[in-house]
Design a protein around this motif. Structure first.
Motif, PDB file in Angstrom:
ATOM      1  N   ASP A  96       9.323  19.774  -8.645  1.00 33.86           N
ATOM      2  CA  ASP A  96      10.407  19.062  -9.308  1.00 33.86           C
ATOM      3  C   ASP A  96      11.651  19.959  -9.356  1.00 33.86           C
ATOM      4  OD1 ASP A  96      12.110  18.068 -11.592  1.00 33.86           O
ATOM      5  OD2 ASP A  96      10.505  16.582 -11.690  1.00 33.86           O
ATOM      6  N   PRO A  97      12.817  19.448  -8.919  1.00 36.10           N
ATOM      7  CA  PRO A  97      14.020  20.293  -8.863  1.00 36.10           C
ATOM      8  C   PRO A  97      14.526  20.744 -10.225  1.00 36.10           C
ATOM      9  CG  PRO A  97      14.565  18.008  -8.372  1.00 36.10           C
ATOM     10  CD  PRO A  97      13.069  18.092  -8.391  1.00 36.10           C
ATOM     11  N   ARG A  98      14.016  20.154 -11.302  1.00 40.02           N
ATOM     12  CA  ARG A  98      14.442  20.583 -12.633  1.00 40.02           C
ATOM     13  C   ARG A  98      13.787  21.890 -13.061  1.00 40.02           C
ATOM     14  NH1 ARG A  98      12.887  15.197 -15.759  1.00 40.02           N
ATOM     15  NH2 ARG A  98      11.180  15.406 -14.259  1.00 40.02           N
ATOM     16  N   ILE A  99      12.760  22.338 -12.339  1.00 40.93           N
ATOM     17  CA  ILE A  99      12.093  23.603 -12.656  1.00 40.93           C
ATOM     18  C   ILE A  99      12.853  24.740 -11.984  1.00 40.93           C
ATOM     19  CG2 ILE A  99       9.954  24.925 -12.538  1.00 40.93           C
ATOM     20  CD1 ILE A  99       8.449  22.277 -12.274  1.00 40.93           C
ATOM     21  N   THR A 100      13.181  25.771 -12.752  1.00 37.53           N
ATOM     22  CA  THR A 100      13.876  26.944 -12.226  1.00 37.53           C
ATOM     23  C   THR A 100      12.912  28.119 -12.178  1.00 37.53           C
ATOM     24  OG1 THR A 100      15.965  26.190 -13.192  1.00 37.53           O
ATOM     25  CG2 THR A 100      15.831  28.503 -12.531  1.00 37.53           C
ATOM     26  N   TYR A 101      12.672  28.652 -10.965  1.00 42.32           N
ATOM     27  CA  TYR A 101      11.763  29.780 -10.780  1.00 42.32           C
ATOM     28  C   TYR A 101      12.571  31.073 -10.638  1.00 42.32           C
ATOM     29  CZ  TYR A 101       8.169  26.271  -9.784  1.00 42.32           C
ATOM     30  OH  TYR A 101       7.298  25.213  -9.863  1.00 42.32           O
ATOM     31  N   THR A 102      12.131  32.120 -11.363  1.00 42.81           N
ATOM     32  CA  THR A 102      12.829  33.400 -11.345  1.00 42.81           C
ATOM     33  C   THR A 102      11.819  34.545 -11.221  1.00 42.81           C
ATOM     34  OG1 THR A 102      14.522  32.460 -12.810  1.00 42.81           O
ATOM     35  CG2 THR A 102      14.464  34.864 -12.592  1.00 42.81           C
TER      36      THR A 102
ATOM     37  N   SER B 280      13.378  33.827  -7.536  1.00 42.06           N
ATOM     38  CA  SER B 280      12.955  32.773  -6.610  1.00 42.06           C
ATOM     39  C   SER B 280      12.225  33.321  -5.392  1.00 42.06           C
ATOM     40  CB  SER B 280      14.168  31.955  -6.168  1.00 42.06           C
ATOM     41  OG  SER B 280      15.131  32.787  -5.543  1.00 42.06           O
ATOM     42  N   ASP B 281      12.548  34.554  -4.971  1.00 38.39           N
ATOM     43  CA  ASP B 281      11.937  35.092  -3.758  1.00 38.39           C
ATOM     44  C   ASP B 281      10.518  35.606  -3.979  1.00 38.39           C
ATOM     45  OD1 ASP B 281      12.730  37.226  -5.327  1.00 38.39           O
ATOM     46  OD2 ASP B 281      13.377  38.464  -3.633  1.00 38.39           O
ATOM     47  N   LYS B 282      10.066  35.655  -5.240  1.00 38.79           N
ATOM     48  CA  LYS B 282       8.701  36.107  -5.508  1.00 38.79           C
ATOM     49  C   LYS B 282       7.737  34.958  -5.777  1.00 38.79           C
ATOM     50  CE  LYS B 282       9.312  40.897  -6.952  1.00 38.79           C
ATOM     51  NZ  LYS B 282       8.910  41.922  -7.950  1.00 38.79           N
ATOM     52  N   TRP B 283       8.242  33.743  -5.777  1.00 36.91           N
ATOM     53  CA  TRP B 283       7.384  32.572  -5.938  1.00 36.91           C
ATOM     54  C   TRP B 283       7.094  31.989  -4.558  1.00 36.91           C
ATOM     55  CZ3 TRP B 283       5.245  30.686 -10.442  1.00 36.91           C
ATOM     56  CH2 TRP B 283       5.698  31.270 -11.634  1.00 36.91           C
TER      57      TRP B 283
ATOM     58  N   ASN C 196       3.047  36.264  -7.311  1.00 36.10           N
ATOM     59  CA  ASN C 196       2.159  37.261  -6.733  1.00 36.10           C
ATOM     60  C   ASN C 196       2.212  38.652  -7.349  1.00 36.10           C
ATOM     61  OD1 ASN C 196       0.984  35.606  -4.643  1.00 36.10           O
ATOM     62  ND2 ASN C 196       2.983  35.643  -3.642  1.00 36.10           N
ATOM     63  N   ASP C 197       3.354  39.105  -7.844  1.00 36.64           N
ATOM     64  CA  ASP C 197       3.422  40.509  -8.254  1.00 36.64           C
ATOM     65  C   ASP C 197       4.581  40.737  -9.214  1.00 36.64           C
ATOM     66  OD1 ASP C 197       2.807  43.177  -8.406  1.00 36.64           O
ATOM     67  OD2 ASP C 197       3.828  43.721  -6.554  1.00 36.64           O
ATOM     68  N   GLY C 198       4.317  41.547 -10.246  1.00 34.05           N
ATOM     69  CA  GLY C 198       5.376  41.927 -11.163  1.00 34.05           C
ATOM     70  C   GLY C 198       5.555  40.932 -12.291  1.00 34.05           C
ATOM     71  N   ALA C 199       6.801  40.785 -12.726  1.00 33.21           N
ATOM     72  CA  ALA C 199       7.128  39.894 -13.843  1.00 33.21           C
ATOM     73  C   ALA C 199       8.038  38.781 -13.346  1.00 33.21           C
ATOM     74  CB  ALA C 199       7.805  40.668 -14.963  1.00 33.21           C
ATOM     75  N   GLY C 200       7.675  37.552 -13.653  1.00 30.89           N
ATOM     76  CA  GLY C 200       8.473  36.403 -13.252  1.00 30.89           C
ATOM     77  C   GLY C 200       8.412  35.328 -14.313  1.00 30.89           C
ATOM     78  N   SER C 201       9.093  34.227 -14.062  1.00 27.63           N
ATOM     79  CA  SER C 201       9.114  33.159 -15.054  1.00 27.63           C
ATOM     80  C   SER C 201       9.547  31.856 -14.398  1.00 27.63           C
ATOM     81  CB  SER C 201      10.076  33.497 -16.196  1.00 27.63           C
ATOM     82  OG  SER C 201      11.415  33.575 -15.714  1.00 27.63           O
TER      83      SER C 201
END
Length: 278
Positions: A13-19, A21-24, A41-46
């Motif tokens: 869904d385009p309303r979801i923002t991944y941060t 973005s290059d780690k998702w 996959n690695d580290g801290a994201g949201s």
């Protein structure tokens, strides 16, 4: 008069923002909603999601793990942590977080923080379900349908225990069931030929999901038909599986005419075969 509906939000869904973005990463298999997931996959994201509703649940795929610790997950609504659950093994449709009842008159922000070390299993977001209060004018009149991002239609979840689903067939054909892993913890079960379930709706498409169970060798597969309006019935034959598979898709309609009431009729055509579980 208003009522509550459950709306499913796919991980794409385009309303979801991944941060960031290059780690998702994207992936998915048949047993996941729309056969898609977003993995971290690695580290801290949201990821973050804005919505207006009275509650939300987040569902993930948990890959196999043994001694490794599952990824750390913290879910927040409007900055306050909400209930989260720890997996004990591999699972699809795993309920990772669930909010309490929320104020229906305001927008809310869901934030999910993921921490993953290199040796830990990947975190996979599959989908979310949120509850929203709507008025009766969503029944299908032109200009009154529920809309999602950029004016697109939304997908509404209808539980099999919904009073609008009418069960028929021989007396006693259907019985109640359900466990926590199934939607709302409820199911309707039959192994009676001629058992039917009928649902009328306004919409441009419909899908039907259920539970598959491992049966004894003496049980033949159940064969169910799914008919939309006057279209020819679509036949589904249950596969042979090991164990249990929840939320397995049995039927997906073609695109249907908008602003027209449609009728779906489901029928178990086999007597004494494997269990047909909606």
């Amino acid at each position: 008069m208003s009522s509550s509906v459950q709306i499913i939000v796919d991980d794409f869904d385009p309303r979801i923002t991944y941060t960031p973005s290059d780690k998702w990463t994207t992936g998915g298999v048949e047993l996941e909603h729309n056969s898609t997931t977003h993995g971290f996959n690695d580290g801290a994201g949201s990821f973050a999601f804005n919505f207006n509703g009275t509650g939300i649940s987040i569902y993930t795929t948990v890959p196999p793990f043994e001694r490794e610790t599952p990824p750390g997950v913290v879910c927040k609504i409007d900055g306050t942590e909400i209930e989260r659950f720890t997996p004990t093994g591999a699972a699809y449709n795993f309920l990772a977080c669930r909010s309490p009842t929320l104020d229906a008159d305001k927008d809310h922000l869901l934030e999910v923080e993921v921490t993953r070390m290199a040796a830990w299993p990947t975190f996979h977001l599959d989908y979310m379900i949120y509850e929203s209060v709507v008025g009766d004018n969503t029944k299908g009149a032109e200009g009154s349908r529920l809309v999602g991002p950029e004016g697109e239609s939304v997908r509404i979840m209808v539980d099999e225990a919904d009073g609008r689903v009418v069960y028929g067939g021989p007396e006693g054909a259907w019985r109640d069931g359900g466990v926590d892993a199934e939607h709302n913890g409820t199911t309707h079960v039959t192994d009676t030929g001629g058992a039917t379930a009928t649902y009328t709706f306004f919409g441009t498409g419909i899908q039907v999901y259920g539970t598959l169970v491992e049966e004894t060798s003496s049980k033949s597969p159940f064969i169910a038909t799914f008919q939309i309006d006057d279209s020819p019935p679509v036949i589904y034959t249950s596969p042979s599986i090991k164990g249990l598979q929840y939320r397995r898709r049995f039927f997906r309609s073609p695109v249907l005419e908008e602003n027209v009431e449609h009728k779906l009729v489901i029928m178990d055509t086999t007597e004494g075969a494997g269990r047909f579980i909606l």
